[in-house]
Design a protein around this motif. Structure first.
Motif, mmCIF file in Angstrom:
data_model
loop_
_atom_site.group_PDB
_atom_site.id
_atom_site.type_symbol
_atom_site.label_atom_id
_atom_site.label_comp_id
_atom_site.label_asym_id
_atom_site.label_seq_id
_atom_site.Cartn_x
_atom_site.Cartn_y
_atom_site.Cartn_z
ATOM 1 N N ASN A 29 5.562 18.468 -1.257
ATOM 2 C CA ASN A 29 5.747 17.040 -1.491
ATOM 3 C C ASN A 29 6.327 16.293 -0.293
ATOM 4 N N LYS A 30 6.590 17.022 0.781
ATOM 5 C CA LYS A 30 7.192 16.392 1.947
ATOM 6 C C LYS A 30 6.295 15.286 2.489
ATOM 7 N N ALA A 61 5.921 5.274 3.708
ATOM 8 C CA ALA A 61 5.662 6.105 2.536
ATOM 9 C C ALA A 61 6.965 6.412 1.813
ATOM 10 N N THR A 62 6.915 6.390 0.497
ATOM 11 C CA THR A 62 8.097 6.687 -0.303
ATOM 12 C C THR A 62 7.680 7.234 -1.656
ATOM 13 N N GLU A 99 -2.020 3.078 -0.741
ATOM 14 C CA GLU A 99 -2.531 4.315 -1.316
ATOM 15 C C GLU A 99 -1.492 4.956 -2.232
ATOM 16 N N ILE A 100 -1.964 5.818 -3.089
ATOM 17 C CA ILE A 100 -1.093 6.673 -3.888
ATOM 18 C C ILE A 100 -1.557 8.111 -3.692
ATOM 19 N N ASN A 101 -0.642 8.942 -3.251
ATOM 20 C CA ASN A 101 -0.940 10.357 -2.982
ATOM 21 C C ASN A 101 -2.122 10.526 -2.035
ATOM 22 N N GLY A 102 -2.210 9.619 -1.060
ATOM 23 C CA GLY A 102 -3.261 9.711 -0.055
ATOM 24 C C GLY A 102 -4.621 9.254 -0.523
ATOM 25 N N GLN A 103 -4.708 8.644 -1.706
ATOM 26 C CA GLN A 103 -5.994 8.223 -2.256
ATOM 27 C C GLN A 103 -6.017 6.704 -2.408
ATOM 28 N N VAL A 117 3.802 6.745 -2.652
ATOM 29 C CA VAL A 117 3.181 5.431 -2.447
ATOM 30 C C VAL A 117 3.258 5.088 -0.968
ATOM 31 N N THR A 118 2.109 4.778 -0.393
ATOM 32 C CA THR A 118 2.029 4.499 1.043
ATOM 33 C C THR A 118 1.462 3.107 1.278
ATOM 34 N N HIS A 119 2.099 2.388 2.188
ATOM 35 C CA HIS A 119 1.636 1.061 2.575
ATOM 36 C C HIS A 119 1.431 1.052 4.086
ATOM 37 N N TYR A 120 0.210 0.841 4.533
ATOM 38 C CA TYR A 120 -0.101 0.759 5.961
ATOM 39 C C TYR A 120 0.062 -0.696 6.400
ATOM 40 N N ILE A 121 1.097 -0.947 7.189
ATOM 41 C CA ILE A 121 1.401 -2.306 7.616
ATOM 42 C C ILE A 121 0.993 -2.506 9.068
ATOM 43 N N HIS A 122 0.320 -3.603 9.318
ATOM 44 C CA HIS A 122 -0.087 -3.946 10.682
ATOM 45 C C HIS A 122 1.102 -4.595 11.372
#
Length: 457
Positions: A29-30, A61-62, A99-103, A117-122
């Motif tokens: 889960n890292k 990501a968090t 994304e959630i879990n890379g999806q 939960v991941t947010h790609y910020i410009h």
């Protein structure tokens, strides 16, 4: 194999299998952080006299917070994160920037427990000075001495990441593990001590806190500073962390002491030698302001809109008056008040100092914080109005994230006239060249330079 063995509880407190299982799960889960680019040319470029960063996507990501569970991903972002318009999050979800879990997800995807939960910020980092980060000395036992230009923060913070001392040392100079010993404000220039391993950093920090290391600064102050050695021992406290605001407070402040000595003056400004004996945040800036000679281009402590005509001398500042702020235009054209009346008005608006509080003025800093917040809001509005525009006068925005293209900082916004000039410790001393604004003090600097007492350990 029996059923009881087959269904052995992995959460048993006494089970070695449980420990192994948890470690394996933790590893799985890292959250992996993206590696920084190795080639400086991929990160940095120069334009219009400034060091800039190519805009880039940075993933934040968090693990899902408890209050997020069971809500849609769109609801989470639009309600929990309010720094962007709601429409932005709809667009980001469609573009796959959330994304959630890379999806990839859609706006109605439900957030579950333990989701990543991941947010790609410009990111658009502010430009900084082209003045290079100077390596003063790389001592063999693991200490690096750096000459930091103004405008560059020490650590990645806020809008700054690659344009920070730590990242520049890593990407441009090839250092890996870095442990800053002293931390300079972003706008302050001068000598920094950086440990290349934690043991050296801890040893240097102990020497700093025990006053075995002497610090010497140079500044350019407003007005004609008095001659002779001037000592300010006023206690200092943090008034507002978010505003980075500190003040003299005789009752609740922490003990602070700074020695000052005039080097030269042109009748308008003074080059002043500063030797702080303690290490409070903004200590030199706050003490100079209290004495009535703030650093001349300090946007925080030499600011009449915030501190009034006295600029905070002797801890005096006017009350916050919203009506007065809103009606400034109505006063235009009215005759100027006599100086005596101005002084009387100022004395009536002086706040109670912390040692003189009464029921009507429990906290004397409330007015000051309000004035500072209003000034900050005004600066943000000016920045928005000053956004770069195209040939038709339409504000320019980024085609990837629609963020406005902000104007470049002006030269006097890149640094304040405060320089960490010299550090001395047991058996060693290092200094940096004086900045250009302090050139006139070169011939006087040896007169005040700290000479260690041979009896000192």
């Amino acid at each position: 194999m029996t059923d009881s063995k087959k269904h052995h509880r992995l959460d048993s407190a006494n089970s070695s299998d449980s420990s192994k299982y948890r470690k394996r799960q933790k590893k799985q889960n890292k959250i992996e952080k993206p590696e920084d680019p190795k080639d400086p040319k991929e990160v940095y470029y120069e334009s219009n006299g400034l060091q800039r960063i190519h805009p880039y996507f940075h993933n934040f990501a968090t693990y899902a917070k408890g209050r997020w569970v069971g809500r849609t991903v769109f609801e989470v972002f639009s309600k929990e994160f309010r720094d962007r318009p709601v429409d932005y999050y709809l667009k980001a979800i469609k573009q796959g920037l959330i994304e959630i879990n890379g999806q990839r997800v859609d706006k109605d995807t439900i957030v579950r427990n333990s989701d990543i939960v991941t947010h790609y910020i410009h990111r658009h980092e502010p430009p900084v000075t082209l003045q290079p980060l100077g390596i003063v000395e790389n001592i063999k036992d693991g200490l690096l001495l750096v000459d930091k230009p103004g405008s560059i923060p020490v650590h990645p913070t806020g809008r700054y990441n690659f344009n920070s001392v730590i990242k520049i040392l890593q990407i441009k100079h090839g250092y890996s593990s870095l442990y800053p010993v002293n931390r300079l404000d972003r706008l302050t220039s001068g000598l920094m001590l950086v440990g290349l391993n934690p043991d050296v950093a801890r040893r240097m920090e102990r020497d700093l806190t025990s006053h075995r290391i002497q610090k010497e600064y140079i500044c350019k102050a407003k007005g004609v500073f008095p001659r002779g050695k001037i000592v300010c021992d006023q206690p200092i406290r943090v008034v507002a962390h978010k505003l980075s605001l500190n003040c003299v407070d005789p009752k609740d402040g922490k003990p602070s002491l700074t020695e000052f000595e005039l080097l030269s003056t042109d009748g308008t400004h003074s080059i002043v030698y500063c030797r702080p004996k303690t290490g409070r945040t903004h200590q030199i800036r706050v003490h100079l302001q209290f004495l009535g000679y703030p650093i001349a281009n300090d946007p925080l402590y030499c600011n009449r809109e915030v501190w009034g005509e006295s600029l905070g001398r002797n801890g005096v500042f006017p009350k916050y008056d919203k009506n007065l702020s809103d009606n400034k235009d109505e006063d235009k054209g009215k005759p100027e008040k006599e100086e005596s009346q101005k002084a009387a008005d100022l004395s009536e608006t002086r706040p109670k100092m912390s040692g003189q509080r009464d029921a009507d003025n429990i906290e004397p800093w409330v007015d000051l914080v309000k004035r500072m917040e209003e000034w900050k809001t005004k600066q943000e509005l000016i920045e928005q109005i000053s956004n770069s525009v195209d040939t038709q006068g339409v504000p320019r925005v980024c085609d990837k994230c629609t963020d406005p293209v902000l104007p470049d900082p002006k030269p006097d916004e890149l640094c304040i006239w405060l320089h960490a000039w010299r550090y001395s410790g047991p058996g060693w001393s290092y200094e940096t060249p004086l900045p250009e604004w302090a050139n006139e003090a070169k011939q006087h600097i040896d007169r005040v330079k700290y000479i260690p007492d041979k009896s000192e350990p």
